[in-house]
Design an enzyme around this catalytic site. Sequence first.
Site, PDB file in Angstrom:
ATOM      1  N   HIS A  73      58.381   8.754  41.698  1.00  0.00           N
ATOM      2  CA  HIS A  73      57.331   9.181  42.634  1.00  0.00           C
ATOM      3  C   HIS A  73      57.610  10.619  43.086  1.00  0.00           C
ATOM      4  O   HIS A  73      56.949  11.135  43.972  1.00  0.00           O
ATOM      5  CB  HIS A  73      57.315   8.284  43.878  1.00  0.00           C
ATOM      6  CG  HIS A  73      56.705   6.926  43.653  1.00  0.00           C
ATOM      7  ND1 HIS A  73      55.574   6.716  42.901  1.00  0.00           N
ATOM      8  CD2 HIS A  73      57.055   5.703  44.135  1.00  0.00           C
ATOM      9  CE1 HIS A  73      55.260   5.419  42.914  1.00  0.00           C
ATOM     10  NE2 HIS A  73      56.154   4.790  43.652  1.00  0.00           N
TER      11      HIS A  73
ATOM     12  N   THR B 207      50.578   2.888  39.337  1.00  0.00           N
ATOM     13  CA  THR B 207      51.834   3.027  38.591  1.00  0.00           C
ATOM     14  C   THR B 207      52.091   1.796  37.709  1.00  0.00           C
ATOM     15  O   THR B 207      52.439   1.933  36.528  1.00  0.00           O
ATOM     16  CB  THR B 207      53.011   3.162  39.595  1.00  0.00           C
ATOM     17  OG1 THR B 207      52.605   4.022  40.656  1.00  0.00           O
ATOM     18  CG2 THR B 207      54.258   3.680  38.931  1.00  0.00           C
TER      19      THR B 207
ATOM     20  N   GLY C 160      42.732  -4.048  42.269  1.00  0.00           N
ATOM     21  CA  GLY C 160      42.703  -3.301  41.011  1.00  0.00           C
ATOM     22  C   GLY C 160      41.351  -2.686  40.693  1.00  0.00           C
ATOM     23  O   GLY C 160      40.917  -2.671  39.547  1.00  0.00           O
TER      24      GLY C 160
ATOM     25  N   ARG D  87      46.526  -6.363  43.682  1.00  0.00           N
ATOM     26  CA  ARG D  87      45.673  -6.791  44.786  1.00  0.00           C
ATOM     27  C   ARG D  87      44.251  -6.919  44.257  1.00  0.00           C
ATOM     28  O   ARG D  87      43.851  -7.964  43.807  1.00  0.00           O
ATOM     29  CB  ARG D  87      45.782  -5.806  45.968  1.00  0.00           C
ATOM     30  CG  ARG D  87      45.194  -6.323  47.269  1.00  0.00           C
ATOM     31  CD  ARG D  87      45.272  -5.264  48.358  1.00  0.00           C
ATOM     32  NE  ARG D  87      44.540  -4.045  48.020  1.00  0.00           N
ATOM     33  CZ  ARG D  87      43.265  -3.799  48.306  1.00  0.00           C
ATOM     34  NH1 ARG D  87      42.580  -4.680  48.990  1.00  0.00           N
ATOM     35  NH2 ARG D  87      42.670  -2.668  47.942  1.00  0.00           N
TER      36      ARG D  87
HETATM   37  N1  LIG Z   1      46.501  -3.545  35.498  1.00  0.00           N
HETATM   38  C1  LIG Z   1      45.973  -2.929  36.538  1.00  0.00           C
HETATM   39  N2  LIG Z   1      44.783  -2.330  36.434  1.00  0.00           N
HETATM   40  C2  LIG Z   1      44.221  -1.700  37.492  1.00  0.00           C
HETATM   41  N3  LIG Z   1      44.810  -1.608  38.712  1.00  0.00           N
HETATM   42  C3  LIG Z   1      46.017  -2.185  38.862  1.00  0.00           C
HETATM   43  C4  LIG Z   1      46.660  -2.871  37.792  1.00  0.00           C
HETATM   44  N4  LIG Z   1      47.845  -3.313  38.243  1.00  0.00           N
HETATM   45  C5  LIG Z   1      47.937  -2.972  39.535  1.00  0.00           C
HETATM   46  N5  LIG Z   1      46.837  -2.295  39.916  1.00  0.00           N
HETATM   47  C6  LIG Z   1      46.528  -1.757  41.249  1.00  0.00           C
HETATM   48  O1  LIG Z   1      47.322  -0.598  41.507  1.00  0.00           O
HETATM   49  C7  LIG Z   1      47.628  -0.524  42.918  1.00  0.00           C
HETATM   50  C8  LIG Z   1      49.131  -0.533  43.116  1.00  0.00           C
HETATM   51  O2  LIG Z   1      49.584   0.775  42.864  1.00  0.00           O
HETATM   52  P1  LIG Z   1      51.006   1.100  42.215  1.00  0.00           P
HETATM   53  O3  LIG Z   1      51.204   0.250  41.037  1.00  0.00           O
HETATM   54  O4  LIG Z   1      51.013   2.578  42.011  1.00  0.00           O
HETATM   55  O5  LIG Z   1      52.011   0.696  43.369  1.00  0.00           O
HETATM   56  S1  LIG Z   1      53.495   1.277  43.483  1.00  0.00           S
HETATM   57  O6  LIG Z   1      53.403   2.714  43.847  1.00  0.00           O
HETATM   58  O7  LIG Z   1      54.187   1.062  42.214  1.00  0.00           O
HETATM   59  O8  LIG Z   1      54.096   0.498  44.605  1.00  0.00           O
HETATM   60  C9  LIG Z   1      46.971  -1.747  43.545  1.00  0.00           C
HETATM   61  O9  LIG Z   1      45.680  -1.294  43.950  1.00  0.00           O
HETATM   62  P2  LIG Z   1      44.783  -2.029  45.047  1.00  0.00           P
HETATM   63  O10 LIG Z   1      44.307  -3.281  44.407  1.00  0.00           O
HETATM   64  O11 LIG Z   1      43.642  -1.094  45.351  1.00  0.00           O
HETATM   65  O12 LIG Z   1      45.644  -2.273  46.247  1.00  0.00           O
HETATM   66  C10 LIG Z   1      46.917  -2.693  42.372  1.00  0.00           C
HETATM   67  O13 LIG Z   1      46.014  -3.747  42.517  1.00  0.00           O
END
Ligand SMILES: Nc1ncnc2c1ncn2[C@@H]1O[C@H](COP(=O)(O)OS(=O)(=O)O)[C@@H](OP(=O)(O)O)[C@H]1O
Length: 334
Positions: A145, A81, A302, A300
């Site tokens: 959500h 998100t 990503g 975390r």
């Molecule tokens: N820029 C960018 N690019 C790629 N991935 C990213 C990015 N920003 C956040 N993340 C990763 O997204 C995971 C968090 O999910 P959400 O943002 O949906 O969390 S929430 O529902 O808003 O609480 C979490 O995944 P995991 O690292 O697997 O835990 C984040 O690290």
Amino acid sequence: MSLPQTPPSLPQYLQEIELSQETRDLISKLPTEKALISGNLHQYKGFWFPTRYIQGVLASQKHFQAQDTDILLATTPKSGTTWLKAILFALVNRVHYHPDPQNQDHPLLTNNSHALVPSFESNLYFKKQIPDLTSYAPPRLFSAHLPLESLPQSVKESACKVVYLCRNPKDIIVSLWHYTNRLRHRSMGTNSLEEVFQYFCRGVSPFGPFWDHVSGYWKGSLERPETVFFIKYEEMKEQPGLHLRRLAEFLGCPFSPEEEAQGVVDNILRLCSFENLSNLDVNKTGKLSKTGVEHSAFFRRGEAGDWRNCLTAEMVEQLDRITEEKLQGSGLKF
Ligand SMILES: Nc1ncnc2c1ncn2[C@@H]1O[C@H](COP(=O)(O)OS(=O)(=O)O)[C@@H](OP(=O)(O)O)[C@H]1O
């Protein structure tokens, strides 16, 4: 002389939220399960809503008036998100805020994307029945959500565009496990991965069951492709340029040949990359104003596929079996 110790105050997201009598009456009749951070989850019309957000869910359903130019990002929690909010914000505001590296005034450099794209249940309608939305100029960009079935009626009846993001459930479980343990109060200890896994498999996850959430939007995107755009985190990771261009087309703001020549697509992707966003001061030190969650908790690793480092072969087999069963015949796969 030693001074009396004042207990450190709890972060907002661990403090009890004041619920109206109407909400209390409603949840007292609903099936309830313990939530992973604090409070409970309540099963309402087939989906599990956290105690903290159920009031915001109900208020948004009752009061949100969609406009045809609105854009709503709907996601399953922990599916990226934070990333897609940044991408959507940079995309639809690219004329006002150039995403090129020279622009040091871009709002994403000093704001977490959750502040720029407010959520129905955890921000706009969190503590207010009817928030003042007059300061949002079209195209208004919001997030939720909520499952498709629970979206405010006005969203379903308008030409408002819904962008839906989901993710491989194996990575969602791992992300949810880390995130909820990070937010739990120290005195409560941590949840084991096995506990989070079994809870998710039973369908008891925030805004879950996951499979019903994704199926609802998947069907919606097949029935109304002009208003519901369905995308997976993994697809976005693999071919970000392709999907950003598709997203721009869907939202009615395709990249012009001049923009293509100037590298605007790459600039947006660079600005919103995990590397860039997670290293910004605002995301290392800030907190969300309504819930007090530290911005850094949304970043975390990503990556796609971290589940390979965490889940056992038995877990993978169990989850794959459930996913196959639940999504059978839909054409949707993870
Ligand atoms: N820029 C960018 N690019 C790629 N991935 C990213 C990015 N920003 C956040 N993340 C990763 O997204 C995971 C968090 O999910 P959400 O943002 O949906 O969390 S929430 O529902 O808003 O609480 C979490 O995944 P995991 O690292 O697997 O835990 C984040 O690290």
